[in-house]
Design a protein around this motif. Sequence first.
Motif, PDB file in Angstrom:
ATOM      1  N   THR A   7       0.848  -1.190   0.000  1.00  0.00           N
ATOM      2  CA  THR A   7       0.000   0.000   0.000  1.00  0.00           C
ATOM      3  C   THR A   7       0.878   1.231   0.000  1.00  0.00           C
ATOM      4  N   ASN A  16      -0.782   0.705   7.894  1.00  0.00           N
ATOM      5  CA  ASN A  16      -1.969   0.175   7.236  1.00  0.00           C
ATOM      6  C   ASN A  16      -2.424  -1.111   7.920  1.00  0.00           C
ATOM      7  N   ALA A  18      -5.221  -2.834   6.994  1.00  0.00           N
ATOM      8  CA  ALA A  18      -5.888  -3.746   6.054  1.00  0.00           C
ATOM      9  C   ALA A  18      -4.967  -4.853   5.585  1.00  0.00           C
ATOM     10  N   SER A  61      -3.767  -2.165  -1.344  1.00  0.00           N
ATOM     11  CA  SER A  61      -4.853  -1.601  -0.555  1.00  0.00           C
ATOM     12  C   SER A  61      -5.095  -0.171  -1.031  1.00  0.00           C
ATOM     13  N   TYR A  63      -7.233   3.561  -1.490  1.00  0.00           N
ATOM     14  CA  TYR A  63      -8.046   4.585  -0.834  1.00  0.00           C
ATOM     15  C   TYR A  63      -8.067   5.824  -1.724  1.00  0.00           C
ATOM     16  N   GLY A  90      -9.972  -2.595  -1.025  1.00  0.00           N
ATOM     17  CA  GLY A  90     -10.064  -1.359  -0.258  1.00  0.00           C
ATOM     18  C   GLY A  90     -11.294  -0.557  -0.629  1.00  0.00           C
TER      19      GLY A  90
END
Length: 585
Positions: A7, A16, A18, A61, A63, A90
């Motif tokens: 990520t 992170n 996740a 991941s 965003y 994500g």
Amino acid sequence: MNILLATLNAKYIHTNTAIRYLKAYAQPEFDPALAEFTIKDPSFNIVSDIFQKKPDVVGFSCYIWNIEETIRVIRMLRKVSPHTKIILGGPEVSYDVHDWLHRLDGLVDFIIMGEGEHSFKQLLHYLNGDIPLEDVPGICYLQDGKMKIHAQPPKIDLRELPSIFRFEEDRAEIPKRIAYVETSRGCPFSCQFCLSSIEVGVRYFNREKIKDDIRYLMDQGVRTIKFVDRTFNISRSYAMDIFQFLIDEHQPGVVFQFEITADIMRPEVIQFLNENAPAGLFRFEIGVQSTNDETNDLVKRRQNFEKLARTVTMVKEGGKIDQHLDLIAGLPEEDYNSFRKTFNDVFAMRPEELQLGFLKLLRGTGLRLQAEQYGYEYVDMAPYEIFANNVLDFDDILRIKQTEDILEKYWNDHRMDRTLEYLVTHVFETPFDFFQQFGTYWDEQGWSKIGHQLEDLFKRLLQFLESRNEPKLPIVKQIMQYDYLSTQKFQPRKPWWEQAIEKDELKMIYAQLKERPEIAGDAFVALGLNEKELFKHTFILPFNISIDTLEQAEVKEEEGYLVTTFQKDGTPLFSKVVKDAIHSM
């Protein structure tokens, strides 16, 4: 199979969670490696690092803050490592998957939608040849140009999830980064601008496992732990248990941050925290967003501002917990004047931090689906920030943005609190007017394009007030000088104002302080300064305000001098010598 979970964080200090949940859930059958970068890292460097790890599978991941940078990395990675399977997951790619798959056709093999632990592990089993693709839930992909979407799996029992904090490769980084702890998933509210409104219900992790993880993090030297629950205090008993645990077992220097819903927090909970929590242990984030009832109704946001204000006020009066309050400009039917009122309503509570954000029409949210109804115009790339709607034009947005810049530099950094309090109370009609007008002036001077030191902040504020021919400027300037000296640990060699005392007069004042230190008060006398220390550690300037009234609603004028003594511990001691005393020998 060589698996990498990657990520791009907004900053190095972020961690992170996740990719760590995916790693922990994939074990023991699979053992993915972790790779964290930042959005400031050159894409070539990121791709080089990933390439050298020779992964068979890479999961990213995604965003709103990293999606465009991630796509650049993927484009390069696909060229240098064409056989690597690339998986995205994500919140940014979980919605509008048709758009994403067609935009990224040939670059991405699979997208995982929503909660990804089980889906990712099953996808690894498929890639490892253990199960057919049809048995992998919660994924989407293109097959022969056609969209394939698999139904999502049942929600995971969070109580059974393994810890994400015990990976050996993370241990050395724990003291250097913020740790994010998740005690629940989901949100009970339905705010139409927020992705959390999509998931129905709230599920909890195992409470004792969470406590063990926090103990471990503290033992490893963590400094800041942020709870990422959307509404940490939705269950009063749950929140109280965690609060009590943290009060009982915290280690010195550790700070815990929570996102709370203030209007549902009962007074007895706040009283408990005010009486039992050590100062500085907790920090609250409170999303106010708007105080316009019509706006809150339109976005399905249930909020009792009277109770919210009660909570914020009680917490502030307790003096134990810093509060960070959030506003969102651009919500439905909140025009410029309405937002001005919202800002002033919230600023009246004097939160330690006030964050002014702008509406982003996130994929999957109700407001994005209603964009046409409210006349929203917005950037069609992440973070999807609006630049107009049916009650705000772009000029209004720009003026509010100028307000945001000054709010951050002057209020949230707390460089001159007394000055700002005087300005917003006695000089400008409302707090919003000060921040907005100064922000516009700041922008017109081109200062937003250059850096600034602490002294620059004072000089630029002074220039702005001078441009208005402000009649109260003499008082404001003296309060500014007091605030500036409050930030110093040593006698300033070159203050931002011109010295206003002639050498002979200054020499006479020092002579009287040496002979009669009592004219500066008992605290000054207690310092017991000799002649050398007096000259080395004190700073004197004309000051025609009583320092005893600086923290009060009205300042009292009083001719004399301000004596600032810079003590060994780095804190300044302020003493006032009235003019009549200095001249009576």
